[in-house]
Scaffold this motif. Structure first.
Motif, PDB file in Angstrom:
ATOM      1  N   VAL A  97      -0.393  -1.528   0.448  1.00  0.00           N
ATOM      2  CA  VAL A  97      -0.270  -2.289  -0.797  1.00  0.00           C
ATOM      3  C   VAL A  97       0.366  -3.646  -0.527  1.00  0.00           C
ATOM      4  CG1 VAL A  97       0.778  -2.338  -3.083  1.00  0.00           C
ATOM      5  CG2 VAL A  97      -0.166  -0.203  -2.194  1.00  0.00           C
ATOM      6  N   PHE A  98       1.430  -3.659   0.269  1.00  0.00           N
ATOM      7  CA  PHE A  98       2.087  -4.922   0.599  1.00  0.00           C
ATOM      8  C   PHE A  98       1.172  -5.837   1.409  1.00  0.00           C
ATOM      9  CE2 PHE A  98       6.455  -2.683   0.385  1.00  0.00           C
ATOM     10  CZ  PHE A  98       6.491  -2.905  -0.985  1.00  0.00           C
ATOM     11  N   SER A  99       0.306  -5.248   2.224  1.00  0.00           N
ATOM     12  CA  SER A  99      -0.573  -6.067   3.060  1.00  0.00           C
ATOM     13  C   SER A  99      -1.628  -6.803   2.251  1.00  0.00           C
ATOM     14  CB  SER A  99      -1.259  -5.195   4.118  1.00  0.00           C
ATOM     15  OG  SER A  99      -2.203  -4.311   3.523  1.00  0.00           O
ATOM     16  N   LEU A 100      -1.831  -6.409   0.996  1.00  0.00           N
ATOM     17  CA  LEU A 100      -2.837  -7.072   0.166  1.00  0.00           C
ATOM     18  C   LEU A 100      -2.472  -8.515  -0.164  1.00  0.00           C
ATOM     19  CD1 LEU A 100      -3.824  -4.241  -2.358  1.00  0.00           C
ATOM     20  CD2 LEU A 100      -5.140  -5.086  -0.415  1.00  0.00           C
ATOM     21  N   VAL A 101      -1.237  -8.915   0.109  1.00  0.00           N
ATOM     22  CA  VAL A 101      -0.845 -10.296  -0.179  1.00  0.00           C
ATOM     23  C   VAL A 101      -1.602 -11.284   0.704  1.00  0.00           C
ATOM     24  CG1 VAL A 101       1.441  -9.622  -0.979  1.00  0.00           C
ATOM     25  CG2 VAL A 101       1.111 -10.192   1.428  1.00  0.00           C
ATOM     26  N   VAL A 102      -2.158 -10.818   1.821  1.00  0.00           N
ATOM     27  CA  VAL A 102      -2.912 -11.715   2.701  1.00  0.00           C
ATOM     28  C   VAL A 102      -4.407 -11.671   2.397  1.00  0.00           C
ATOM     29  CG1 VAL A 102      -1.207 -11.548   4.541  1.00  0.00           C
ATOM     30  CG2 VAL A 102      -3.110  -9.939   4.492  1.00  0.00           C
ATOM     31  N   ASP A 103      -4.788 -10.904   1.388  1.00  0.00           N
ATOM     32  CA  ASP A 103      -6.203 -10.824   1.017  1.00  0.00           C
ATOM     33  C   ASP A 103      -6.627 -12.089   0.276  1.00  0.00           C
ATOM     34  OD1 ASP A 103      -8.735  -9.863   0.664  1.00  0.00           O
ATOM     35  OD2 ASP A 103      -8.239  -8.632  -1.080  1.00  0.00           O
ATOM     36  N   ARG A 104      -7.891 -12.435   0.377  1.00  0.00           N
ATOM     37  CA  ARG A 104      -8.426 -13.586  -0.344  1.00  0.00           C
ATOM     38  C   ARG A 104      -9.893 -13.332  -0.645  1.00  0.00           C
ATOM     39  NH1 ARG A 104      -8.588 -18.198   4.483  1.00  0.00           N
ATOM     40  NH2 ARG A 104     -10.256 -17.239   5.726  1.00  0.00           N
ATOM     41  N   LEU A 154      -4.441  13.379  -1.592  1.00  0.00           N
ATOM     42  CA  LEU A 154      -3.876  12.311  -2.414  1.00  0.00           C
ATOM     43  C   LEU A 154      -3.516  11.097  -1.564  1.00  0.00           C
ATOM     44  CD1 LEU A 154      -2.648  11.193  -5.045  1.00  0.00           C
ATOM     45  CD2 LEU A 154      -0.543  12.407  -4.457  1.00  0.00           C
ATOM     46  N   ILE A 155      -2.839  11.320  -0.447  1.00  0.00           N
ATOM     47  CA  ILE A 155      -2.437  10.207   0.422  1.00  0.00           C
ATOM     48  C   ILE A 155      -3.662   9.478   0.962  1.00  0.00           C
ATOM     49  CG2 ILE A 155      -1.275   9.589   2.567  1.00  0.00           C
ATOM     50  CD1 ILE A 155       0.627  10.355   0.327  1.00  0.00           C
ATOM     51  N   VAL A 156      -4.638  10.229   1.453  1.00  0.00           N
ATOM     52  CA  VAL A 156      -5.841   9.607   2.014  1.00  0.00           C
ATOM     53  C   VAL A 156      -6.619   8.871   0.929  1.00  0.00           C
ATOM     54  CG1 VAL A 156      -8.016  10.052   3.210  1.00  0.00           C
ATOM     55  CG2 VAL A 156      -5.970  11.338   3.843  1.00  0.00           C
ATOM     56  N   THR A 157      -6.676   9.448  -0.265  1.00  0.00           N
ATOM     57  CA  THR A 157      -7.371   8.792  -1.375  1.00  0.00           C
ATOM     58  C   THR A 157      -6.720   7.464  -1.726  1.00  0.00           C
ATOM     59  OG1 THR A 157      -8.146  10.887  -2.320  1.00  0.00           O
ATOM     60  CG2 THR A 157      -8.005   9.000  -3.807  1.00  0.00           C
ATOM     61  N   GLU A 158      -5.398   7.433  -1.759  1.00  0.00           N
ATOM     62  CA  GLU A 158      -4.706   6.182  -2.063  1.00  0.00           C
ATOM     63  C   GLU A 158      -4.986   5.119  -1.001  1.00  0.00           C
ATOM     64  OE1 GLU A 158      -0.604   6.484  -3.025  1.00  0.00           O
ATOM     65  OE2 GLU A 158      -0.859   8.230  -4.305  1.00  0.00           O
ATOM     66  N   LEU A 159      -5.000   5.522   0.257  1.00  0.00           N
ATOM     67  CA  LEU A 159      -5.293   4.565   1.326  1.00  0.00           C
ATOM     68  C   LEU A 159      -6.726   4.045   1.215  1.00  0.00           C
ATOM     69  CD1 LEU A 159      -3.560   6.321   4.369  1.00  0.00           C
ATOM     70  CD2 LEU A 159      -2.685   4.449   2.967  1.00  0.00           C
ATOM     71  N   ILE A 160      -7.648   4.929   0.860  1.00  0.00           N
ATOM     72  CA  ILE A 160      -9.046   4.506   0.707  1.00  0.00           C
ATOM     73  C   ILE A 160      -9.196   3.571  -0.490  1.00  0.00           C
ATOM     74  CG2 ILE A 160     -11.373   5.317   0.149  1.00  0.00           C
ATOM     75  CD1 ILE A 160     -10.797   7.808   1.780  1.00  0.00           C
ATOM     76  N   MET A 161      -8.507   3.868  -1.586  1.00  0.00           N
ATOM     77  CA  MET A 161      -8.613   3.019  -2.774  1.00  0.00           C
ATOM     78  C   MET A 161      -8.070   1.619  -2.510  1.00  0.00           C
ATOM     79  SD  MET A 161     -10.241   4.661  -5.001  1.00  0.00           S
ATOM     80  CE  MET A 161     -10.008   3.503  -6.349  1.00  0.00           C
ATOM     81  N   VAL A 162      -7.010   1.537  -1.719  1.00  0.00           N
ATOM     82  CA  VAL A 162      -6.506   0.212  -1.336  1.00  0.00           C
ATOM     83  C   VAL A 162      -7.551  -0.516  -0.504  1.00  0.00           C
ATOM     84  CG1 VAL A 162      -4.759  -1.010  -0.002  1.00  0.00           C
ATOM     85  CG2 VAL A 162      -4.087   0.884  -1.467  1.00  0.00           C
ATOM     86  N   ALA A 163      -8.188   0.215   0.405  1.00  0.00           N
ATOM     87  CA  ALA A 163      -9.217  -0.401   1.247  1.00  0.00           C
ATOM     88  C   ALA A 163     -10.400  -0.891   0.418  1.00  0.00           C
ATOM     89  CB  ALA A 163      -9.685   0.597   2.305  1.00  0.00           C
ATOM     90  N   MET A 195      -3.806  -5.800   7.376  1.00  0.00           N
ATOM     91  CA  MET A 195      -4.292  -4.697   6.540  1.00  0.00           C
ATOM     92  C   MET A 195      -4.696  -3.505   7.400  1.00  0.00           C
ATOM     93  SD  MET A 195      -6.669  -6.853   3.923  1.00  0.00           S
ATOM     94  CE  MET A 195      -6.026  -8.233   2.974  1.00  0.00           C
ATOM     95  N   LEU A 196      -5.424  -3.785   8.475  1.00  0.00           N
ATOM     96  CA  LEU A 196      -5.835  -2.704   9.375  1.00  0.00           C
ATOM     97  C   LEU A 196      -4.620  -2.020   9.996  1.00  0.00           C
ATOM     98  CD1 LEU A 196      -8.801  -4.512  11.173  1.00  0.00           C
ATOM     99  CD2 LEU A 196      -8.952  -2.759   9.402  1.00  0.00           C
ATOM    100  N   LEU A 197      -3.634  -2.821  10.380  1.00  0.00           N
ATOM    101  CA  LEU A 197      -2.422  -2.254  10.965  1.00  0.00           C
ATOM    102  C   LEU A 197      -1.666  -1.403   9.949  1.00  0.00           C
ATOM    103  CD1 LEU A 197      -0.481  -2.103  13.378  1.00  0.00           C
ATOM    104  CD2 LEU A 197       0.621  -4.182  12.515  1.00  0.00           C
ATOM    105  N   ALA A 198      -1.588  -1.875   8.708  1.00  0.00           N
ATOM    106  CA  ALA A 198      -0.880  -1.131   7.667  1.00  0.00           C
ATOM    107  C   ALA A 198      -1.566   0.201   7.379  1.00  0.00           C
ATOM    108  CB  ALA A 198      -0.797  -1.972   6.395  1.00  0.00           C
ATOM    109  N   GLU A 199      -2.887   0.188   7.303  1.00  0.00           N
ATOM    110  CA  GLU A 199      -3.628   1.427   7.060  1.00  0.00           C
ATOM    111  C   GLU A 199      -3.423   2.406   8.217  1.00  0.00           C
ATOM    112  OE1 GLU A 199      -5.791   2.508   4.648  1.00  0.00           O
ATOM    113  OE2 GLU A 199      -5.770   0.779   3.307  1.00  0.00           O
TER     114      GLU A 199
END
Length: 262
Positions: free
Chosen positions: A105-112, A177-186, A196-200
């Protein structure tokens, strides 16, 4: 600060050097002041406040992270908090779920969604921001429905489909649940970044390691079996695959403005 009728300076107040503080027989204002002192003198550390009554609301709202306990004293604390739990012992579970999913979630700050050059070349893209569609009631309701769907699939799917392994339902549902949350962020990422890849990868590795280390919560023999992997994958697929298909179709037939210029 006024304590028991005496004026005490901030620097000499002993709470400033503490890592944990219990507030007893304090007014709501004094509790909030103590939290503010911790925020000031324990920076850059973050302060969490836990309370279960209406007199804890000020303290909860003053902290970086407010945790309200929905107890006999009412719901004021839980409604004012960032997180709501029913028992104090559930704080550990709250920390577990946060640690496993916070990095992506925190890594999304570098998304564009568009490159800087395209943003300057096509200024009409800013019209989308002016319409406020990203923060509309419609968007909020869609995410609520998605949460209800995925929560139902993960919980009731594990209970109904795998009732013969009821003792392992917690391991299956929590992992899904954990895997679903990671996939939804992706799925929300527009442009992948190495962070982002490192965070996942770190989040998934951390949880996988926890499955093996936390023997008191997970059956190590079961979580390392093919049955666990198969059932968890099945529930996760049912939870995420329809949403991925819908997103792909929407992007194909009704792409957003930024997708047309990239």
């Amino acid at each position: 600060m006024l304590i028991n009728g005496f004026l005490v300076s901030e620097e000499s107040f002993p709470v400033c050097g503490c890592t944990a503080v219990v507030c007893c027989r304090c007014s709501p204002e004094q509790k909030a002041q103590i939290v503010n002192l911790l925020r000031k003198y324990r920076a850059p550390q973050r302060v969490a406040a836990v309370g279960d009554g209406g007199n804890d609301v000020s303290m909860i709202q003053a902290a970086h992270a407010g945790i309200g306990i929905d107890a006999h004293e009412g719901k004021q604390a839980s409604l004012a908090a960032d997180f709501s739990i029913t028992q104090f012992s559930h704080i550990c579970r709250l920390l577990y779920s946060t640690v496993y999913t916070m990095l992506p979630v925190f890594s999304l700050v570098v998304d564009r969604d568009v490159t800087p050059s395209n943003a300057l070349t096509y200024p009409e893209l800013y019209k989308e921001l002016g319409k406020g569609r990203s923060l509309s009631y419609k968007t909020f309701c869609i995410w609520v429905l998605i949460s209800i769907y995925q929560g139902s699939v993960i919980m009731y799917g594990a209970l109904l489909v795998f009732d013969s392994d009821f003792i392992h339902v917690v391991s299956i549902s929590f992992t899904a649940l954990i895997v679903t949350e990671l996939i939804m962020v992706a799925l929300t990422v527009h442009t992948w970044h190495w962070a982002m890849l490192l965070a996942e990868a770190l989040s998934l590795s951390l949880y996988a390691g926890s499955l093996l280390i936390l023997d008191q919560y997970f059956d190590r023999q079961f979580v390392t079996s093919w049955m666990f992997l198969t059932k968890t994958t099945a529930i996760t697929a049912v939870s995420c695959l329809p949403l991925y298909v819908i997103k792909a179709l929407r992007r194909r037939f009704s792409p957003p403005s930024y997708a047309k210029v990239n």
